[in-house]
Design a protein around this motif. Structure first.
Motif, short mmCIF file in Angstrom:
data_model
loop_
_atom_site.label_atom_id
_atom_site.label_comp_id
_atom_site.label_asym_id
_atom_site.label_seq_id
_atom_site.Cartn_x
_atom_site.Cartn_y
_atom_site.Cartn_z
N HIS A 134 -7.53 -59.67 -9.17
CA HIS A 134 -8.22 -60.95 -8.60
C HIS A 134 -7.20 -62.01 -8.47
O HIS A 134 -6.47 -62.50 -9.12
N SER A 135 -7.22 -61.66 -7.39
CA SER A 135 -6.31 -62.59 -6.62
C SER A 135 -5.86 -62.66 -5.17
O SER A 135 -6.64 -61.66 -4.71
N GLU B 120 -11.84 -54.06 -10.13
CA GLU B 120 -11.70 -55.64 -10.40
C GLU B 120 -11.93 -55.55 -12.09
O GLU B 120 -12.83 -55.07 -12.60
N GLY C 69 -5.55 -59.24 -3.55
CA GLY C 69 -7.00 -58.64 -4.38
C GLY C 69 -8.22 -58.11 -3.16
O GLY C 69 -6.87 -57.87 -1.91
N HIS D 54 -9.50 -58.29 -1.71
CA HIS D 54 -10.65 -58.77 0.03
C HIS D 54 -9.77 -58.74 0.96
O HIS D 54 -9.93 -58.69 1.91
N THR E 31 -14.03 -61.11 -14.52
CA THR E 31 -13.71 -62.26 -13.91
C THR E 31 -12.47 -62.99 -14.97
O THR E 31 -12.79 -63.41 -16.31
#
Length: 312
Positions: free
Chosen positions: A267-268, A287, A272, A274, A290
């Protein structure tokens, strides 16, 4: 456009970056059909550039300290895109007489070295890297951003045949991202084998120690580390029914070939999925929970992702 001189794309980092930059070349090929496309890169990616249709010529910057400047001048380039901001590369283009230099607006040297500055903050990760690259072309031309077209390489003939239900595991990352522990990859290999599928391991010769960890848990896995050049690896990957990898070049290469991919990402905003995930609809991204790291991803989590990917 009336100027028929070549357009250069300067991208001198890693394999995955080049895979995600080739859509820029594809967009330029469509929108500027009278211009030749020259890509400046490192020799490592030469096999990829030689088996795609959207690149006419290449300049290899590791051929000499001023190979970029000499290459741009030799090809008569008058327009160059810099999707990766490096002042020394833009300076060589300026010295080579490249009149239009397109790069980010957000470096202290941008007004000095770039004649057209692109207002996209890549570090915020609002778009995918391939989309950022195509957006540069659209802003340069003053048009709406066209769809991203991932470029599929010509496959050639494989020197090794894989079993029809082989899942490739690529445990390394070359230091380009957070790496899933190889011990978890080994557990995944055993789960895949127990499910009746074959496992093959890819990587460089220097990554053979990672393969050895996997083989200790899953002795039936096929170790392909260090056996192929990049060009030879492409048709081998194309035979797999899926590939599991960290967010590294081989994952993006597999996505461009069209096989199902399972990518392991933190998650970055900077690293990441995205921004850096495989750009394909045949993907499953794994992933951590959270607030967690990739070390929190279990082998069972990833096996479930493989099973979903095989249905895509």
């Amino acid at each position: 456009m009336t100027n028929a001189s070549p357009i250069a794309i300067v991208r001198t980092d890693r394999l995955g970056d080049m895979v995600l930059t080739l859509p820029m070349a594809a967009a330029l090929r469509t929108l500027c059909p009278d211009r030749r496309i020259v890509v400046a890169a490192r020799r490592y990616v030469q096999p990829l550039l030689e088996c795609v249709d959207v690149v006419d010529d290449a300049i290899y910057v590791d051929d000499g300290p001023e190979a970029l400047r000499h290459g741009l001048r030799r090809h008569g380039v008058t327009t160059a895109f810099f999707p990766r901001a490096r002042p020394e590369e833009a300076w060589q283009a300026l010295r080579a007489g490249v009149r239009q230099r397109i790069g980010t607006a957000y470096r202290w040297y941008s007004p000095l070295l770039y004649t057209q500055r692109i207002h996209d903050h890549r570090k915020h990760g609002q778009h995918h890297e391939a989309e950022y690259n195509v957006r540069m072309v659209a802003q340069y031309l003053g048009i709406e951003t066209p769809p991203v077209r991932l470029v599929q390489p010509h496959l050639g003939t494989a020197s090794v045949r894989l079993a029809h239900n082989t899942v490739i595991l690529h445990p390394g990352s070359g230091g380009s991202t957070h790496t899933w522990p190889v011990e978890r990859m080994a557990q995944l290999a055993r789960l895949i084998s127990d499910a009746g599928m074959h496992v093959a391991i890819t990587g460089t010769l220097a990554e053979s120690h990672l393969a050895n960890v996997i083989l200790a848990t899953c002795p039936s896995a096929q170790n392909l580390c260090g056996l192929f050049s990049l060009g030879e690896l492409i048709p081998v990957i194309a035979q797999a029914c899926a590939i599991v990898a960290n967010g590294t070049g081989v994952l993006h290469l597999a996505a461009s070939i069209g096989i199902p991919v399972v990518g392991i990402f933190p998650h970055s905003p900077a690293l990441g999925a995205h921004r850096w995930g495989p750009y394909t609809n045949r993907r499953v991204v794994v992933e951590p929970p959270t607030g967690g790291s990739v070390h929190d991803i279990t082998a069972q989590d990833t096996l479930s992702a493989v099973q979903r990917a095989l249905l895509l």
